[in-house]
Design a protein around this motif. Structure first.
Motif, PDB file in Angstrom:
ATOM      1  N   ALA A  84      51.613  33.313  40.374  1.00  0.00           N
ATOM      2  CA  ALA A  84      50.170  33.962  39.393  1.00  0.00           C
ATOM      3  C   ALA A  84      49.074  34.098  40.134  1.00  0.00           C
ATOM      4  O   ALA A  84      48.267  33.714  39.364  1.00  0.00           O
ATOM      5  CB  ALA A  84      50.258  32.918  38.182  1.00  0.00           C
ATOM      6  N   LEU A  85      49.369  35.058  41.461  1.00  0.00           N
ATOM      7  CA  LEU A  85      47.805  35.794  41.508  1.00  0.00           C
ATOM      8  C   LEU A  85      47.184  36.641  40.391  1.00  0.00           C
ATOM      9  O   LEU A  85      48.797  37.247  40.428  1.00  0.00           O
ATOM     10  CB  LEU A  85      47.987  35.945  42.931  1.00  0.00           C
ATOM     11  N   MET A  86      46.362  37.279  40.535  1.00  0.00           N
ATOM     12  CA  MET A  86      46.148  38.147  40.073  1.00  0.00           C
ATOM     13  C   MET A  86      45.944  39.384  40.801  1.00  0.00           C
ATOM     14  O   MET A  86      45.310  39.604  41.987  1.00  0.00           O
ATOM     15  CB  MET A  86      44.679  37.897  39.016  1.00  0.00           C
ATOM     16  N   PRO A  87      46.683  40.326  41.016  1.00  0.00           N
ATOM     17  CA  PRO A  87      46.503  41.199  41.791  1.00  0.00           C
ATOM     18  C   PRO A  87      45.073  41.945  41.455  1.00  0.00           C
ATOM     19  O   PRO A  87      45.426  43.031  42.573  1.00  0.00           O
ATOM     20  CB  PRO A  87      47.982  42.311  40.840  1.00  0.00           C
ATOM     21  N   TRP A  88      44.652  42.022  40.610  1.00  0.00           N
ATOM     22  CA  TRP A  88      43.036  42.484  40.990  1.00  0.00           C
ATOM     23  C   TRP A  88      41.991  42.038  41.488  1.00  0.00           C
ATOM     24  O   TRP A  88      41.226  42.800  41.400  1.00  0.00           O
ATOM     25  CB  TRP A  88      42.970  42.901  39.361  1.00  0.00           C
ATOM     26  N   ARG A  89      42.795  40.618  41.871  1.00  0.00           N
ATOM     27  CA  ARG A  89      41.625  40.228  42.037  1.00  0.00           C
ATOM     28  C   ARG A  89      41.903  39.815  44.082  1.00  0.00           C
ATOM     29  O   ARG A  89      43.056  39.948  44.138  1.00  0.00           O
ATOM     30  CB  ARG A  89      41.630  38.518  42.470  1.00  0.00           C
ATOM     31  N   LEU A  97      39.244  31.114  41.517  1.00  0.00           N
ATOM     32  CA  LEU A  97      39.547  30.895  39.819  1.00  0.00           C
ATOM     33  C   LEU A  97      38.992  29.533  39.383  1.00  0.00           C
ATOM     34  O   LEU A  97      38.397  30.036  38.099  1.00  0.00           O
ATOM     35  CB  LEU A  97      41.009  31.917  39.416  1.00  0.00           C
ATOM     36  N   GLU A 100      35.900  29.108  38.271  1.00  0.00           N
ATOM     37  CA  GLU A 100      35.193  29.995  37.634  1.00  0.00           C
ATOM     38  C   GLU A 100      35.281  30.237  36.938  1.00  0.00           C
ATOM     39  O   GLU A 100      34.037  29.980  35.989  1.00  0.00           O
ATOM     40  CB  GLU A 100      35.290  31.070  38.533  1.00  0.00           C
ATOM     41  N   TYR A 129      44.014  41.945  48.824  1.00  0.00           N
ATOM     42  CA  TYR A 129      44.644  42.248  47.213  1.00  0.00           C
ATOM     43  C   TYR A 129      45.804  40.843  47.710  1.00  0.00           C
ATOM     44  O   TYR A 129      46.278  41.300  49.090  1.00  0.00           O
ATOM     45  CB  TYR A 129      44.964  43.609  47.061  1.00  0.00           C
ATOM     46  N   GLN A 131      49.069  41.462  47.124  1.00  0.00           N
ATOM     47  CA  GLN A 131      50.135  42.901  47.053  1.00  0.00           C
ATOM     48  C   GLN A 131      50.581  43.083  48.580  1.00  0.00           C
ATOM     49  O   GLN A 131      51.137  43.389  49.257  1.00  0.00           O
ATOM     50  CB  GLN A 131      49.917  43.944  46.923  1.00  0.00           C
TER      51      GLN A 131
END
Lengths: 259, 261
Positions: A84-89, A97, A100, A129, A131
Motif C-alpha cells: 500500500a505504498l502510494m506511487p505518487w509519493r 504518512l 502527516e 518513488y 516503483q
C-alpha cells in the motif's frame, strides 16, 4: 502475571447471512509477538478491521490496557496486505504518512523519519518513488511507515505474502532481528505455518469460517531462531503438529458443514 | 542522455512523417496533372502559399479562437473537478446529476450551437459555454473512475491512521485519479478547438470559424484549408502541452513504470 495489553472477549461479526467471526477470544501481552494463523478466507483480516475501526463487532468486547476500546482510540499501527505504498509519493513521504495524518507538519515529519532509513536498509532511497524499489525494500518501507507512528501495537497483515520465497525468508530474519532490538508488541496475520512458528511467542490458530480460536500454541523457542540450530529443529516439529491439526478431519469436517 | 533520446524520438516519428509526405505528394501530383479547378481542390503548395500570404488575417482570427478555447477549457476543468467531487462525496448527487451529464452529451452540437448564440449573443460567452459543454464530460468520467480505482488497501491504511473522508480524498483518491484524469484531459483537449470553431461558425465577429465560413462563401477553399491547418496545429500544440503539464504535476506517472506514449 502481567495484564494482557489487548484482549478480545467473545467477539462475533457477520456480514449479512455470513458469519465471519464466531466468539473470538484471544489476548496479547505487552511486548509479545503473536500470530493469528488460519486458512485463507477465515476472516483473519476482519479481526484487524475491528481493531482499526473499519468494522464493528456485533457482540463481544475488545479491551485495551484493561479498558473497553473506544472508537476514538487508535492504539494500533496497521500494515495492510501488499505494501500500500502510494506511487505518487517518494519513499520518505510514504513513510511519514501516518505522522502527516496525525497533523504533524510535513517538514517535521520528514525530520522524524529520516534517521530511521539506515536501520531499515533504505539509506539513500529517501527520494526514490516506490516503483524503483525491490519487493523487500518496499516491505521494509511499509514497516517503517508503520512503526514510526509510535503506536503501542503493530498489526501486520500477511506482510510478506507477496514476496518470493527467498526474499520472504530474508525479511523474516530481518523482522525477528528488528523485534529483538525494539520489542514492539506485534500481531501478525499469516497463513504460513513456518512463518508463524519462527517469529511468534504464541500462535492463535483459527478455524475456517466462521472463525473461532481453535487453539493457542506457545512457542517457547530460543531467539534468534533463524541462526539457532536447536530452535530450527524444534520449530520443524511444532510446524508439523500444527499442520497435522489444520489438516485433521475434525477441522475439515467443519468446512464441509459450511453453507 | 539528451542527444540519443532526441534521436530515438525522431526515429519513432519517421514513419509518420514519411506517410504524411507521401499523401501530400500524391495530392499535389493529382492537382497538377488532372487540371482540377483551384476553387474546387487547391494543391497543398497553394494552401501553404496562401496561408503565408494571409498570415496577418489568419493570426488575427486565431487569437479569438484560442482565447475562447482556453477560457472554455478552463471553465470545463473547474466544472469537471467540482462536479466529480460532488458525485464522489455524495451518492445522492451522483444519482441526481450523472444522468444529466450523460444527457448533455447527447445534444447535437449542430442544433445547440446556433441556439446558444441566439441566447447569449455573438460575444465570447457562448463560445466558452459550448467549449465547456463539449469538453467537461470526458474529464468528469475519467476523474470519477479514477477516484473509484483507489486501492482498497490504501484507503484501509488511511482509515487505520484516523484520516477523515476529506483527508482520504486529498491523500489517496485524488492522486489515484490523476493518471485517469490526464487520459481524459487528452481526449477533451482534442475536442476543444473544434468546439470553439463550431461555435464561431454559428455566429461570431472574429475567429477561425467565421473565417472559414467567409472563405467558403467567397469560393476560396485554399483559405478554408489554411485555417484548418492552423486549427490542427493549435490542437496539436495543446495536446503536447498536456504531456508537459503531466510531467510537471505528476512526474511519478511515467517514472519507473516504463510506459511511453
Amino acid at each position: 502475571m502481567t495484564e494482557p495489553l489487548l484482549c478480545l472477549d467473545k467477539v462475533s461479526l457477520s456480514y449479512g447471512d455470513i458469519d465471519v467471526l464466531h466468539d473470538i477470544s484471544l489476548d496479547v501481552m505487552p511486548g509479545e509477538f503473536v500470530s493469528i494463523l488460519g486458512p485463507s478466507g477465515a476472516g483473519k483480516s476482519t479481526i484487524f478491521k475491528l481493531l482499526t475501526g473499519a468494522a464493528n463487532a456485533d457482540s463481544g468486547e475488545i479491551r485495551f490496557a484493561g479498558k473497553p476500546l473506544l472508537p476514538t482510540d487508535r492504539p494500533f499501527a496497521f500494515m495492510p496486505q501488499r505494501d500500500a505504498l502510494m506511487p505518487w509519493r517518494r519513499i520518505i513521504d510514504n513513510t511519514m504518512l501516518g505522522l502527516e495524518v496525525q497533523g504533524m507538519p510535513r517538514k517535521e515529519a520528514r525530520k522524524r523519519v529520516a534517521p530511521l532509513f539506515e536501520e531499515f536498509g533504505l539509506g539513500g532511497f529517501e527520494q526514490h518513488y516506490p516503483q524503483a524499489l525491490s519487493g523487500g525494500m518496499r516491505q521494509r518501507a511499509a514497516l517503517l511507515r508503520t512503526v514510526v507512528q509510535e503506536k503501542p501495537v503493530l498489526l501486520l497483515d500477511e506482510p510478506f505474502g507477496a514476496l518470493d520465497a527467498l526474499t520472504r525468508n530474508q525479511m523474516q530474519i530481518w523482522l525477528e532481528a528488528m523485534w529483538l532490538r525494539h520489542r514492539w508488541t506485534i500481531i501478525l496475520i499469516t497463513h504460513d505455518v513456518r512463518e508463524a512458528v519462527m517469529l511468534s511467542d504464541r500462535i492463535h490458530l483459527l478455524s475456517p469460517r466462521p472463525a473461532r480460536v481453535e487453539q493457542t500454541i506457545a512457542v517457547p523457542l530460543p531467539r534468534a531462531r533463524f541462526s539457532h540450530s536447536t530452535a530450527r529443529a524444534e520449530a520443524a516439529t511444532i510446524e508439523t503438529s500444527i499442520l497435522d491439526f489444520l489438516l485433521s478431519p475434525q477441522i475439515n469436517d467443519q468446512e464441509g458443514h459450511l453453507p | 542522455m539528451r542527444g540519443p533520446m532526441l534521436r530515438t524520438h525522431a526515429f519513432r516519428a519517421l514513419p509518420a512523417l514519411v506517410a504524411a509526405s507521401c499523401m501530400l505528394f500524391a495530392w499535389e501530383i493529382y492537382c497538377r496533372s488532372s487540371g482540377i479547378s483551384e476553387t474546387t481542390l487547391p494543391a497543398p503548395s497553394q494552401v501553404l502559399l496562401q496561408a503565408w500570404l494571409n498570415r496577418d488575417a489568419l493570426w488575427a482570427n486565431t487569437v479569438p479562437t484560442l482565447r475562447a478555447t482556453l477560457l472554455g477549457f478552463s471553465l470545463s476543468l473547474v466544472l469537471a473537478f467540482l462536479l466529480s467531487m460532488a458525485i464522489d462525496f455524495s451518492t445522492l448527487m451522483r444519482r441526481a446529476l450523472f444522468p444529466i451529464f450523460i444527457a448533455s452529451q447527447t445534444l447535437p452540437l449542430v442544433a445547440i450551437a446556433p441556439l446558444v448564440v441566439l441566447w447569449f449573443g455573438f460575444g465570447l460567452l457562448p463560445k466558452i459555454l459550448l467549449v465547456a459543454l463539449v469538453t467537461f464530460f470526458p474529464m468528469l468520467v475519467a476523474l470519477a473512475e479514477g477516484y473509484a480505482a483507489t486501492e482498497n488497501e490504501v484507503e484501509d491504511l488511511l482509515v487505520s491512521m484516523g484520516a477523515s473522508r476529506w483527508k482520504r480524498f486529498l491523500l489517496a483518491r485524488l492522486p489515484s485519479a490523476l493518471p485517469y484524469f490526464f487520459a481524459g484531459l487528452r481526449i477533451s483537449i482534442t475536442y476543444a478547438v473544434v468546439a470553439a470553431i463550431f461555435a464561431e461558425y454559428a455566429g461570431a465577429a472574429k475567429g477561425l470559424g467565421i473565417y472559414m465560413l467567409n472563405a467558403k462563401n467567397n469560393f476560396r477553399p485554399d483559405l478554408v484549408l489554411a485555417a484548418v491547418l492552423v486549427s490542427s496545429l493549435l490542437t496539436l500544440l495543446l495536446f503536447s502541452a498536456t504531456w508537459a503539464v503531466q510531467r510537471l504535476a505528476a512526474p511519478w506517472i511515467d517514472s519507473g513504470a516504463g510506459r511511453r506514449p
